[in-house]
Design a protein around this motif. Sequence first.
Motif, short mmCIF file in Angstrom:
data_model
loop_
_atom_site.label_atom_id
_atom_site.label_comp_id
_atom_site.label_asym_id
_atom_site.label_seq_id
_atom_site.Cartn_x
_atom_site.Cartn_y
_atom_site.Cartn_z
N ILE A 252 -5.28 0.47 -10.25
CA ILE A 252 -6.27 1.55 -10.18
C ILE A 252 -6.78 1.63 -8.74
N HIS A 253 -6.73 2.82 -8.15
CA HIS A 253 -7.20 2.92 -6.77
C HIS A 253 -8.46 3.77 -6.64
N GLU A 254 -9.00 4.18 -7.76
CA GLU A 254 -10.18 5.01 -7.73
C GLU A 254 -11.37 4.19 -8.20
N GLU A 255 -12.48 4.23 -7.44
CA GLU A 255 -13.58 3.31 -7.69
C GLU A 255 -14.25 3.48 -9.06
N SER A 256 -14.51 4.72 -9.46
CA SER A 256 -15.29 4.88 -10.69
C SER A 256 -14.49 4.44 -11.91
N PRO B 70 -2.92 4.75 -3.30
CA PRO B 70 -2.14 4.20 -4.41
C PRO B 70 -1.49 2.92 -3.89
N HIS B 71 -1.38 1.90 -4.71
CA HIS B 71 -0.74 0.67 -4.27
C HIS B 71 -0.31 -0.13 -5.49
N CYS C 181 0.84 -1.20 0.00
CA CYS C 181 0.00 0.00 0.00
C CYS C 181 0.88 1.25 0.00
N PHE C 182 0.37 2.29 -0.58
CA PHE C 182 1.07 3.58 -0.73
C PHE C 182 2.30 3.49 -1.65
N ALA C 183 2.49 2.37 -2.32
CA ALA C 183 3.64 2.23 -3.22
C ALA C 183 3.25 2.69 -4.62
N GLU C 184 4.20 3.34 -5.29
CA GLU C 184 3.98 3.75 -6.67
C GLU C 184 4.97 3.00 -7.57
N LEU C 185 4.84 3.21 -8.88
CA LEU C 185 5.63 2.41 -9.82
C LEU C 185 7.14 2.35 -9.51
#
Length: 430
Positions: free
Chosen positions: A361-365, A394-395, A228-232
């Motif tokens: 993707i961390h955003e629901e819509s 972000p994860h 969790c909270f990790a980016e590329l």
Amino acid sequence: MANVYVSELRDHVGETVTVRGWLYHKRSSGKLWFLVLRDGTGLVQCVLFKGNVTAELFGQADALTQESSLIVTGKVRKDERAPGGHELDVAELAVVQIAQEYPITPKEHGTAFLMEHRHLWLRSSRQHAILKIRHEIIKACRDFFDSKGFTLVDTPIFTPAACEGTTTLFETQYFDQKAYLTQSGQLYNEATAAAFGKSYCFGPTFRAEKSKTRRHLMEFWMVEPEVCFAELPDIMQLAEDMLIFILDRVLEKRREELKVVEREVAKLERVGRPFPRISYDEALRLLQEKGSSIEWGGDFGAADETTLSETYHRPVMVHRYPTSVKAFYMQPDPIRPEVALCVDVLAPEGYGEIIGGGQRIHEESLLRQRISQHGLPEEAFRWYADLRKYGTTPHGGFGMGIERAVAWICGIEHVRETIPFPRMLYRIYP
Ligand code: 4AD
Ligand code: MG
């Protein structure tokens, strides 16, 4: 008498011990029999001297066939020239079974024959060495994540939905419902990562790959971290750190086995940090320069991967593939939404992709939109979308196929030799 394994003989020089194993090889020179015994941990030469044992016992050796199971008692002697470095002066010999004529002999056998006899082929020195290295790699993966504070959380094998596309699903009956064998533990790992901060799963995964290649199995093992909270960039760093850790471990502990499989270790030793990180666009240009007909938007074929992975002396990380060739869950690059924040790690020397992963993707819509664009059943993904409602972050993470990693580290052409019992397009026996 104490039962010992061949690998422990060095601690018993001068003592009389019992070793249990199988006859690997034998030869005689009149008054002597040299029986080489294999016990899974090594080889030891057992010497039968006519003057030291009964005539009956000495005569027994004559009847012994390759792979006969034996219990041998004798005194341990150090002898640099003997296979394994020790000899046993035999005092007693008990035959458990005289083996029938063993189908695998020192002569060359074809692959089809060996695959048909995989249950016996595993005893051969090369296969034995490969599986010892496989074990070391698996242990190194676990040690790496455990030492970094990851929690091991097992994910299910029966699943209601696809993770990596619907074309490679194995469908099975689950009472009155349909279920699929898991393609990846990732989706569940996203839930466990939100519970533990960082987690990993390690288990068998299944793909109904209809193509017959040297890199694909229907059943393979995958280690998958999720953070969790990790980016590329964090995910790429984690993959690099893990691979370096594994290589160091194998080079430290499995020199002997690497020698048995005739691996050119210098090629593993020169793998250092940092691994090159190139974008899909850069990789595409390189391939086109080398004559590939691939166009922007296409996924790399096996030949393209081989070309790329032969270009560098260390694993290369290719990031930001076109979103259209990747799975539904990939986070688009906010600056260029036509590419995904994903990464494939290609092993050097032409071994191709060993790791795939990236940011989710961390955003629901947006996630719901992708689920429907990919024609996936919304209901089966309800829980997965839920994760985006309650403290989304972000994860990301990745998956490494163990067999691909073993193939690279051992320097083996085909993944069929990297797993004890490979499941392949036309083979499910033995
Ligand atoms: O690239 P893949 O499909 O990625 C995933 O499954 C992600 N969900 C993983 C994640 O992010 N947690 O597969 C990952 C790796 C590949 O790089 C390859 O090493 C291996 O799994 N792999 C196979 N190995 C053997 N036979 C097959 N059919 C394989 N398919 C994938
Ligand atoms: Mg992949």
